[in-house]
Each structure stands twice: as C-alpha cells, then as structure tokens.
Design a protein around this motif. Structure first.
Motif, PDB file in Angstrom:
ATOM      1  N   HIS A 170       0.834  -1.206   0.000  1.00 25.68           N
ATOM      2  CA  HIS A 170       0.000   0.000   0.000  1.00 25.68           C
ATOM      3  C   HIS A 170       0.866   1.253   0.000  1.00 25.68           C
ATOM      4  O   HIS A 170       0.661   2.166  -0.804  1.00 25.68           O
ATOM      5  N   THR A 171       1.805   1.298   0.911  1.00 29.65           N
ATOM      6  CA  THR A 171       2.642   2.500   1.016  1.00 29.65           C
ATOM      7  C   THR A 171       3.543   2.652  -0.211  1.00 29.65           C
ATOM      8  O   THR A 171       3.788   3.765  -0.666  1.00 29.65           O
ATOM      9  N   ALA A 172       4.000   1.524  -0.764  1.00 27.25           N
ATOM     10  CA  ALA A 172       4.828   1.599  -1.973  1.00 27.25           C
ATOM     11  C   ALA A 172       4.018   2.151  -3.147  1.00 27.25           C
ATOM     12  O   ALA A 172       4.534   2.950  -3.946  1.00 27.25           O
ATOM     13  N   ALA A 173       2.744   1.754  -3.255  1.00 21.22           N
ATOM     14  CA  ALA A 173       1.894   2.264  -4.342  1.00 21.22           C
ATOM     15  C   ALA A 173       1.705   3.769  -4.209  1.00 21.22           C
ATOM     16  O   ALA A 173       1.856   4.515  -5.192  1.00 21.22           O
TER      17      ALA A 173
ATOM     18  N   GLN B  52       3.606   5.882  -2.540  1.00 25.22           N
ATOM     19  CA  GLN B  52       4.901   6.543  -2.744  1.00 25.22           C
ATOM     20  C   GLN B  52       5.251   6.603  -4.228  1.00 25.22           C
ATOM     21  O   GLN B  52       5.770   7.614  -4.704  1.00 25.22           O
ATOM     22  N   GLY B  53       4.954   5.526  -4.964  1.00 26.91           N
ATOM     23  CA  GLY B  53       5.198   5.533  -6.408  1.00 26.91           C
ATOM     24  C   GLY B  53       4.378   6.591  -7.119  1.00 26.91           C
ATOM     25  O   GLY B  53       4.884   7.296  -7.994  1.00 26.91           O
ATOM     26  N   LEU B  54       3.111   6.727  -6.717  1.00 27.70           N
ATOM     27  CA  LEU B  54       2.260   7.765  -7.306  1.00 27.70           C
ATOM     28  C   LEU B  54       2.762   9.159  -6.939  1.00 27.70           C
ATOM     29  O   LEU B  54       2.755  10.074  -7.771  1.00 27.70           O
ATOM     30  N   ARG B  55       3.201   9.311  -5.709  1.00 29.22           N
ATOM     31  CA  ARG B  55       3.757  10.596  -5.266  1.00 29.22           C
ATOM     32  C   ARG B  55       5.002  10.943  -6.085  1.00 29.22           C
ATOM     33  O   ARG B  55       5.160  12.073  -6.552  1.00 29.22           O
ATOM     34  N   ASN B  56       5.880   9.963  -6.267  1.00 29.29           N
ATOM     35  CA  ASN B  56       7.090  10.193  -7.058  1.00 29.29           C
ATOM     36  C   ASN B  56       6.743  10.574  -8.496  1.00 29.29           C
ATOM     37  O   ASN B  56       7.379  11.451  -9.089  1.00 29.29           O
ATOM     38  N   TRP B  57       5.730   9.914  -9.075  1.00 29.14           N
ATOM     39  CA  TRP B  57       5.314  10.262 -10.434  1.00 29.14           C
ATOM     40  C   TRP B  57       4.793  11.699 -10.469  1.00 29.14           C
ATOM     41  O   TRP B  57       5.110  12.459 -11.387  1.00 29.14           O
ATOM     42  N   ALA B  58       3.998  12.098  -9.474  1.00 26.57           N
ATOM     43  CA  ALA B  58       3.479  13.471  -9.431  1.00 26.57           C
ATOM     44  C   ALA B  58       4.626  14.483  -9.378  1.00 26.57           C
ATOM     45  O   ALA B  58       4.579  15.521 -10.052  1.00 26.57           O
ATOM     46  N   ILE B  59       5.656  14.178  -8.604  1.00 25.85           N
ATOM     47  CA  ILE B  59       6.821  15.065  -8.510  1.00 25.85           C
ATOM     48  C   ILE B  59       7.530  15.136  -9.855  1.00 25.85           C
ATOM     49  O   ILE B  59       7.869  16.220 -10.341  1.00 25.85           O
ATOM     50  N   ARG B  60       7.764  13.984 -10.484  1.00 22.74           N
ATOM     51  CA  ARG B  60       8.465  13.965 -11.778  1.00 22.74           C
ATOM     52  C   ARG B  60       7.641  14.664 -12.854  1.00 22.74           C
ATOM     53  O   ARG B  60       8.188  15.348 -13.720  1.00 22.74           O
TER      54      ARG B  60
END
Length: 166
Positions: free
Chosen positions: A15-18, A20-28
């Motif tokens: 759950h947290t990895a998903a 965090q992955g979405l957060r990282n994509w939003a930043i990129r």
C-alpha cells in the motif's frame, strides 16, 4: 466501503509503496512541466495551465476556465490573468461552442499544440518506453486503480470544499 481512519490502518508495504510511487510520479510530472515551461519560454504556471488545456483537448474534453482554475489551484481572477497572457501569446483561444453562449471553452492553438508535441517527442521517450513495455492487462488494472483513486480524491476534495476547509 466503510469509512476508515487512514492514520489507524496497519498499511501493508505494498500500500505504502503504491502511494509513494504515485507521489514520485506526481513530482516527476511537475518537473517535466517545468522543463516544458523552459522549452516554451513560459512561466511555470502558464506552462502548467497550457498543458492542462492541451491534454484536455487531446482527450476530447476541453476545459472551461472554471475547470482549469480548479485543476491548477488558482482563483478565477488569477486564472483569467493567466489565460489573458496565454491568449495574447497565441497559445490558447477562448471559444463559445455551447448553446449557453456564456460558457467558454479553452482550446490550444495549433502552433502551441505542436510545440507541446515536439517537447513530448524529446521528453516523453522514457515514459513511452515504459508504457509500451507494460502489458495491456497490467495497463487495464493500473488504469482501473488510478481511476478509482482519482475518483476517491475527487470525492474527498468535494467533501472538503463543502466543509469550507479550503
């Protein structure tokens, strides 16, 4: 689904990895918009707004100024000033395409759309490779997940707007 307290849930690492992955994509994605701003010699807020107008038009769902204002987190007055700049620079046009002539639709001008396409040809290579390397079944599942997550975010945002917390 029952209401949950997000701070009281024992989240699985997946759950947290998903998230965090979405957060990282939003930043990129935000970083890519900054590169688009430099590419088009625009302020970051203008490039961000233009990308929203272009993506909406590409999706066949052009935005109104009010919808754009909500998406970019600006007041209607600030959005009007921004749209005036984009229109004066020849990047967008406002049109009245609806039976209600008061309703305005935002469209990218062909040259602005082409500039964004040229940018994507350079900046989107790695993203395109990932998309093409991902199986269609996986993409369908991912799309369903992010769509549900987006809908949940929309419901939460509407609830917060009604409460007057924003």
């Amino acid at each position: 689904m029952a209401r949950v307290d997000p701070l009281a849930v024992a989240w699985a690492p997946e759950h947290t990895a998903a998230i965090q992955g979405l957060r990282n994509w939003a930043i990129r994605f935000a970083e890519l918009n900054q590169h688009l701003a430099a590419w088009m010699n625009l302020p970051g807020s203008d490039a961000n707004a233009l990308s929203h107008v272009v993506w909406a038009a590409e999706d066949g769902k052009p935005l109104s100024p009010a919808e754009l204002s909500r998406q970019i987190g600006m007041t209607s007055g600030a959005t009007t000033v921004l749209l005036n700049r984009l229109e004066a620079a020849g990047h967008i046009r406002r049109s009245r395409e609806h039976t209600d002539r008061r309703r305005v639709t935002l469209r990218p001008e062909p040259e602005a759309r082409e500039q964004v396409r040229r940018f994507l040809a350079v900046a989107g290579v790695e993203v395109a490779e990932v998309l093409l390397d991902t199986g269609l079944d996986d993409l369908r599942r991912i799309t369903a997940f992010v769509t549900r997550l987006g809908e949940a975010g929309a419901v939460a945002n509407e609830r917060l707007r009604r409460r007057g917390t924003t």
